[in-house]
Scaffold this motif. Structure first.
Motif, PDB file in Angstrom:
ATOM      1  N   THR A   5       0.816  -1.216   0.000  1.00  0.00           N
ATOM      2  CA  THR A   5       0.000   0.000   0.000  1.00  0.00           C
ATOM      3  C   THR A   5       0.847   1.262   0.000  1.00  0.00           C
ATOM      4  O   THR A   5       0.304   2.359  -0.047  1.00  0.00           O
ATOM      5  N   THR A   6       2.175   1.118   0.086  1.00  0.00           N
ATOM      6  CA  THR A   6       3.077   2.262   0.051  1.00  0.00           C
ATOM      7  C   THR A   6       4.220   1.957  -0.912  1.00  0.00           C
ATOM      8  O   THR A   6       4.423   0.802  -1.310  1.00  0.00           O
ATOM      9  N   ARG A   7       4.965   2.991  -1.258  1.00  0.00           N
ATOM     10  CA  ARG A   7       6.094   2.809  -2.168  1.00  0.00           C
ATOM     11  C   ARG A   7       7.143   1.874  -1.562  1.00  0.00           C
ATOM     12  O   ARG A   7       7.691   1.011  -2.270  1.00  0.00           O
ATOM     13  N   SER A   8       7.438   2.026  -0.286  1.00  0.00           N
ATOM     14  CA  SER A   8       8.448   1.177   0.345  1.00  0.00           C
ATOM     15  C   SER A   8       8.011  -0.286   0.373  1.00  0.00           C
ATOM     16  O   SER A   8       8.825  -1.190   0.124  1.00  0.00           O
ATOM     17  N   GLU A   9       6.739  -0.545   0.668  1.00  0.00           N
ATOM     18  CA  GLU A   9       6.231  -1.914   0.651  1.00  0.00           C
ATOM     19  C   GLU A   9       6.262  -2.490  -0.762  1.00  0.00           C
ATOM     20  O   GLU A   9       6.570  -3.666  -0.969  1.00  0.00           O
ATOM     21  N   ASP A  34      14.275   4.450  -9.562  1.00  0.00           N
ATOM     22  CA  ASP A  34      14.143   4.869 -10.957  1.00  0.00           C
ATOM     23  C   ASP A  34      13.292   3.886 -11.751  1.00  0.00           C
ATOM     24  O   ASP A  34      12.448   4.290 -12.569  1.00  0.00           O
ATOM     25  N   ARG A  35      13.481   2.605 -11.536  1.00  0.00           N
ATOM     26  CA  ARG A  35      12.715   1.603 -12.278  1.00  0.00           C
ATOM     27  C   ARG A  35      11.242   1.635 -11.858  1.00  0.00           C
ATOM     28  O   ARG A  35      10.362   1.414 -12.690  1.00  0.00           O
ATOM     29  N   ILE A  36      10.960   1.901 -10.591  1.00  0.00           N
ATOM     30  CA  ILE A  36       9.569   2.026 -10.144  1.00  0.00           C
ATOM     31  C   ILE A  36       8.917   3.230 -10.804  1.00  0.00           C
ATOM     32  O   ILE A  36       7.753   3.172 -11.250  1.00  0.00           O
ATOM     33  N   ASP A  37       9.641   4.344 -10.906  1.00  0.00           N
ATOM     34  CA  ASP A  37       9.103   5.531 -11.576  1.00  0.00           C
ATOM     35  C   ASP A  37       8.822   5.242 -13.050  1.00  0.00           C
ATOM     36  O   ASP A  37       7.810   5.702 -13.601  1.00  0.00           O
ATOM     37  N   MET A 245      -3.597   7.387  -4.425  1.00  0.00           N
ATOM     38  CA  MET A 245      -4.514   6.255  -4.452  1.00  0.00           C
ATOM     39  C   MET A 245      -3.695   4.994  -4.249  1.00  0.00           C
ATOM     40  O   MET A 245      -3.158   4.405  -5.205  1.00  0.00           O
ATOM     41  N   THR A 246      -3.589   4.586  -2.990  1.00  0.00           N
ATOM     42  CA  THR A 246      -2.642   3.533  -2.602  1.00  0.00           C
ATOM     43  C   THR A 246      -2.959   2.177  -3.209  1.00  0.00           C
ATOM     44  O   THR A 246      -2.080   1.313  -3.290  1.00  0.00           O
ATOM     45  N   ASP A 247      -4.194   1.962  -3.643  1.00  0.00           N
ATOM     46  CA  ASP A 247      -4.540   0.659  -4.219  1.00  0.00           C
ATOM     47  C   ASP A 247      -3.790   0.398  -5.521  1.00  0.00           C
ATOM     48  O   ASP A 247      -3.664  -0.755  -5.946  1.00  0.00           O
TER      49      ASP A 247
END
Length: 317
Positions: A5-9, A34-37, A245-247
């Motif tokens: 539900t978060t970027r770190s998770e 960078d790859r997540i972005d 929108m964490t979903d």
């Protein structure tokens, strides 16, 4: 956690899927970010779940008339139409032709045919299109400007509203807005300092002011907006954030695509040490990881291009 539900998770989920902590994933933390972005950017650009269709309402200011364009917030990625400025879609008065048609020719659906009425209405719409037309516009999301090719001195007045049919991207991250605001429990109007509400917010957005979250009702200017219900406490010079929108972090495609991009980076890093023998006789072969990632990415992108792309109206108009 299986449902991030978060970027770190989300980042930890992708790394665990690649083998962490059983094996070491040779990718720097900045490279993972960078790859997540990149994955989010592709998701918002091409996946039908990466955007939502909205109708943006903008109140015309004197500055808009002078420059000939209006701001579109960063969240808006595509504009597909601008509602006509005439009264063709508004309520009618007793002197309007449509009112008279309904009054005299279509007062009873049970005894009158609606065929002639429908044909007449289509003819009226054709005449409106011929003489009034639809507003012509130009939009590029990198500029955040919607240019309206109209006669601003005749077609729009300060204080009127423009309704824009557009698509906004679903951003899962929490965004900090520029400037500060002060809240007063006696008013629904919030005034900011060094704020650009019309560039960063959309109506119905939930904004957190310090310790309180309120929903935006109307954006009246770059430094002023109205919210639903007055604040519960007075606050001075507080920063504002918009929760994402964490979903989105749990989207099946986004998780697979981001993992494949990180895997590609991992293989690219290891390929620099191809042929080097490690203690115990193990030889690094990052090319295999790289090739597998390239194939996985290609298959997912082909699937999106063929089946999961955005509505055609975005590309056709």
């Amino acid at each position: 956690m299986a449902k991030p539900t978060t970027r770190s998770e989300f980042k930890e989920y992708c790394l665990r899927k690649l083998g962490k902590p059983v094996i070491e994933i040779n990718v720097d933390d900045d490279q993972v970010e960078d790859r997540i972005d990149e994955a989010l950017s592709f998701f918002n650009d091409y996946h039908f779940d990466g955007v939502e269709k909205i109708y943006m309402k903008h109140k015309i200011q004197a500055a808009d008339v002078q420059r000939g364009w209006i701001y579109c917030p960063d969240a808006v990625t595509f504009v597909t139409g601008v509602f006509p400025f005439d009264d063709s879609s508004s309520s009618v008065n007793m002197f309007d032709l449509r009112y008279q048609l309904r009054l005299h020719d279509l007062y009873d659906f049970t005894s009158e045919s609606y065929v002639s009425y429908e044909i007449t209405m289509q003819h009226i719409r054709t005449l409106n299109l011929l003489f009034s037309g639809t507003p012509q516009f130009r939009f590029n999301r990198h500029q955040n400007k919607l240019f309206l090719d109209i006669d601003w001195s005749r077609d729009l007045d300060v204080g009127e509203y423009v309704i824009v049919e557009c698509y906004r991207k679903l951003n899962p991250d929490t965004i900090t807005l520029s400037g500060t605001v002060s809240l007063d429990t006696s008013s629904n109007t919030i005034t900011g300092t060094s704020t650009v509400f019309d560039q960063q917010l959309l109506e119905k957005d939930f904004v957190t002011f310090g310790t309180e979250s309120l929903q935006v009702k109307t954006i009246t200017s770059p430094t002023e907006l109205e919210v639903y219900g007055p604040p519960s406490a007075n606050q001075t010079d507080v920063q504002m954030t918009v929760s994402g929108m964490t979903d989105v972090w749990n989207d099946r495609f986004l998780k697979k695509y981001a993992t494949a991009l990180i895997k590609l980076q991992w293989g690219n890093n290891l390929s620099k040490f191809a042929g080097i023998q490690m203690p115990g006789g193990v030889t690094l072969n990052g090319q295999i990881i790289y090739d597998e990632a390239v194939q996985e990415i290609k298959e997912m992108e082909d699937e999106i291009y063929m089946m999961g792309s955005l509505p055609s109206e975005i590309f056709v108009g």
